[in-house]
Motif scaffolding. Structure first.
Motif, PDB file in Angstrom:
ATOM      1  N   CYS A 158      13.799  -6.073  13.460  1.00 40.85           N
ATOM      2  CA  CYS A 158      12.491  -6.506  12.978  1.00 40.85           C
ATOM      3  C   CYS A 158      11.904  -5.398  12.119  1.00 40.85           C
ATOM      4  CB  CYS A 158      11.573  -6.800  14.176  1.00 40.85           C
ATOM      5  SG  CYS A 158       9.875  -7.201  13.758  1.00 40.85           S
ATOM      6  N   ALA A 159      11.069  -5.757  11.133  1.00 41.44           N
ATOM      7  CA  ALA A 159      10.401  -4.751  10.312  1.00 41.44           C
ATOM      8  C   ALA A 159       9.105  -5.317   9.750  1.00 41.44           C
ATOM      9  CB  ALA A 159      11.312  -4.281   9.174  1.00 41.44           C
ATOM     10  N   VAL A 160       8.159  -4.434   9.479  1.00 42.67           N
ATOM     11  CA  VAL A 160       6.886  -4.827   8.867  1.00 42.67           C
ATOM     12  C   VAL A 160       6.507  -3.798   7.815  1.00 42.67           C
ATOM     13  CG1 VAL A 160       6.043  -5.961  10.972  1.00 42.67           C
ATOM     14  CG2 VAL A 160       5.450  -3.554  10.525  1.00 42.67           C
ATOM     15  N   LYS A 161       5.583  -4.195   6.929  1.00 42.32           N
ATOM     16  CA  LYS A 161       5.014  -3.241   5.989  1.00 42.32           C
ATOM     17  C   LYS A 161       3.503  -3.348   6.019  1.00 42.32           C
ATOM     18  CE  LYS A 161       5.409  -6.135   1.805  1.00 42.32           C
ATOM     19  NZ  LYS A 161       5.969  -6.185   0.419  1.00 42.32           N
ATOM     20  N   ILE A 162       2.851  -2.210   5.836  1.00 45.67           N
ATOM     21  CA  ILE A 162       1.395  -2.126   5.826  1.00 45.67           C
ATOM     22  C   ILE A 162       0.983  -1.214   4.674  1.00 45.67           C
ATOM     23  CG2 ILE A 162       1.043  -2.544   8.294  1.00 45.67           C
ATOM     24  CD1 ILE A 162       0.938   0.495   8.690  1.00 45.67           C
ATOM     25  N   THR A 163      -0.302  -1.156   4.412  1.00 44.76           N
ATOM     26  CA  THR A 163      -0.816  -0.252   3.395  1.00 44.76           C
ATOM     27  C   THR A 163      -1.770   0.741   4.041  1.00 44.76           C
ATOM     28  OG1 THR A 163      -0.647  -1.949   1.680  1.00 44.76           O
ATOM     29  CG2 THR A 163      -2.064  -0.064   1.223  1.00 44.76           C
ATOM     30  N   LEU A 164      -1.502   2.015   3.835  1.00 44.46           N
ATOM     31  CA  LEU A 164      -2.380   3.080   4.319  1.00 44.46           C
ATOM     32  C   LEU A 164      -2.869   3.838   3.097  1.00 44.46           C
ATOM     33  CD1 LEU A 164      -0.421   4.462   7.418  1.00 44.46           C
ATOM     34  CD2 LEU A 164      -2.286   2.801   7.371  1.00 44.46           C
ATOM     35  N   GLY A 165      -4.177   3.744   2.821  1.00 42.03           N
ATOM     36  CA  GLY A 165      -4.697   4.287   1.574  1.00 42.03           C
ATOM     37  C   GLY A 165      -4.132   3.481   0.430  1.00 42.03           C
ATOM     38  N   ASP A 166      -3.424   4.130  -0.485  1.00 41.15           N
ATOM     39  CA  ASP A 166      -2.774   3.400  -1.571  1.00 41.15           C
ATOM     40  C   ASP A 166      -1.255   3.454  -1.437  1.00 41.15           C
ATOM     41  OD1 ASP A 166      -2.388   6.067  -2.068  1.00 41.15           O
ATOM     42  OD2 ASP A 166      -2.902   5.977  -4.202  1.00 41.15           O
ATOM     43  N   LYS A 167      -0.765   3.751  -0.216  1.00 41.26           N
ATOM     44  CA  LYS A 167       0.667   3.880   0.001  1.00 41.26           C
ATOM     45  C   LYS A 167       1.201   2.750   0.891  1.00 41.26           C
ATOM     46  CE  LYS A 167       0.824   7.869  -2.137  1.00 41.26           C
ATOM     47  NZ  LYS A 167       1.489   8.023  -3.451  1.00 41.26           N
ATOM     48  N   GLU A 168       2.367   2.229   0.530  1.00 39.70           N
ATOM     49  CA  GLU A 168       3.033   1.235   1.371  1.00 39.70           C
ATOM     50  C   GLU A 168       3.837   1.960   2.445  1.00 39.70           C
ATOM     51  OE1 GLU A 168       5.104  -2.547  -0.076  1.00 39.70           O
ATOM     52  OE2 GLU A 168       6.809  -1.283   0.497  1.00 39.70           O
ATOM     53  N   VAL A 169       3.615   1.581   3.682  1.00 32.58           N
ATOM     54  CA  VAL A 169       4.297   2.182   4.825  1.00 32.58           C
ATOM     55  C   VAL A 169       5.115   1.101   5.525  1.00 32.58           C
ATOM     56  CG1 VAL A 169       3.971   3.231   7.106  1.00 32.58           C
ATOM     57  CG2 VAL A 169       2.594   4.007   5.166  1.00 32.58           C
ATOM     58  N   ARG A 170       6.322   1.446   5.899  1.00 33.11           N
ATOM     59  CA  ARG A 170       7.205   0.484   6.574  1.00 33.11           C
ATOM     60  C   ARG A 170       7.614   0.988   7.955  1.00 33.11           C
ATOM     61  NH1 ARG A 170      10.994  -2.696   2.349  1.00 33.11           N
ATOM     62  NH2 ARG A 170       9.401  -3.112   0.763  1.00 33.11           N
TER      63      ARG A 170
END
Length: 404
Positions: A158-170
């Motif tokens: 399983c995997a997800v992606k989010i945005t922290l500030g202006d960076k994509e984090v996985r």
């Protein structure tokens, strides 16, 4: 937050793979996995609460005591537990991985799963490690997921992606677990990777919090394994502002990490040995989370209820019985119970007493592959979920000859 493909290689800088090295007799089944970060990582872990602990846990704890790791090596087919040479073999696996990957063996997380009490043959791992290291790639998560399976029938990733500030984090993970799983660190293994920049204390805090509401709320058969390990590596390649405190970025990261762990927990419960149904107990209206957790876990662990779900029998009395011996401070006369699935919902108990309902409709609700048992305590606003499966004839068959 968005679910994505990729498992443990979804995050930047991670490679993975799996291979058959010869520990398992069946040559068609991979039995050795590796996960590797191109750069050093912050690392944290949570382990079994069983007093009997596999040698790999003892070695891994020492290795990541400094909060650092860069790779995982894991074999299936042999748990390397209760062996006089267990720690020596586990450490040798770290050396093998270190040699193959060109890193310090102290930066290796080691794990094993399979039969307890049998000497782990190290030569197959030594011979296969260079080839495995050479085939590691950015699409290798599924290969690694297959290589850590024992009685599992499906690979779990399983995997997800989010945005922290202006960076994509996985954030991504793979896990294995089908039997010998009980809410004390769900035999389960789970490896999580992320490209998030996060301090070691915050990473440890997050993985413990995520485990408490997911893996520690998962039960297949009431047996706590000796080798349960949940390990996470964070290499910071997303280049977000490092998370060093419980701020909004931490909350967002924790929510995403919990989502990955929850998904993997549900996959493990649904793939329980011999299982035909995933069971979810959702307790609401509790006075606090501890009460909600206790009730949900008690219901999901009831062998009588699990058997009733296999038989598609809406025997709600077994739910109330499990609530009654849970040890939680509740008013049983306020409890409502319902069964819910993709087919629909049937209410079966209100204020601690049975109500009229259609057995035919209830059977249709329970015929689905995923059943939610709704328990409303009507005493507050806290809630919790627990994950399990039905109890079938095949569970006994699988465990009757597991070793032989």
């Amino acid at each position: 937050m968005q679910f994505i493909e990729g498992g443990v290689t979804a995050a930047k800088g991670f490679l993975a793979g799996g291979i058959h090295c010869g520990i398992r007799k069946n040559k068609s089944k991979a039995d050795l996995a590796m996960i590797f970060s191109k750069t050093p990582c912050a690392a944290a872990g949570v382990y079994t609460q069983n007093l009997v602990k596999g040698a790999p846990i003892l070695v891994t704890r020492k290795n990541i005591a400094d909060g650092r790791a860069q790779a995982v090596i894991c074999n299936s087919g042999n748990a390397n537990t209760c062996n006089a040479d267990g720690e020596k073999k586990a450490w040798r696996m770290c050396e093998i991985a270190g040699e193959a990957l060109g890193i310090d063996p102290h930066d290796v997380i080691v794990a094993s799963t399979g039969v307890i009490g049998q000497i782990l043959p190290i030569a197959p791992i030594e011979n296969a490690a260079p080839a495995l290291a050479a085939l590691l790639n950015e699409n290798g998560s599924n290969m690694a997921a297959k290589a850590i399976m024992t009685t599992d029938t499906i690979e779990k990733e399983c995997a997800v992606k989010i945005t922290l500030g202006d960076k994509e984090v996985r954030i991504g993970g793979i896990s294995k677990g089908s039997g010998m799983i009980h809410p004390n660190m769900a035999t389960m293994l789970c490896f999580v990777t992320t490209d998030c920049a996060i301090s070691v204390p915050m990473l440890q805090k997050a993985i413990k919090a995520a485990a408490d509401t997911t893996f520690n709320m998962t039960s297949v058969d009431g047996d706590t394994s000796t080798n349960d390990t949940l390990a996470i590596m964070a290499n910071g390649e997303a280049e977000n502002e490092e998370i060093t405190e419980e701020n909004e970025a931490y909350k967002t990261f924790l929510e995403a990490l919990t989502a990955v762990c929850r998904k993997l927990s549900m996959m493990m419960a649904g793939d329980g040995e011999g299982a035909t149904k995933l069971l979810i107990c959702k307790t609401t209206g509790a006075k606090d989370w501890e009460t909600a957790k206790t009730v949900a876990k008690s219901v999901i662990c009831s062998s009588l209820l699990k058997a009733a779900m296999f038989g598609e029998d809406a025997n709600w009395g077994r739910v109330l019985c499990a609530i009654g011996y849970a040890g939680a401070d509740i008013d049983i006369n306020k409890v409502d119970v319902s069964f819910k699935s993709a087919y629909g919902q049937v209410d079966v108990c209100v204020n601690g007493a049975g109500i009229n309902f259609s057995e035919e409709e209830a059977a249709k609700v329970l015929h689905e592959k995923e059943i939610t048992i709704l328990v409303e305590l009507n005493s507050g606003d806290a809630e919790a979920e627990a994950f399990g499966c039905d109890l079938t004839y095949d569970y006994v068959k699988i465990n009757g000859d597991y070793r032989t």
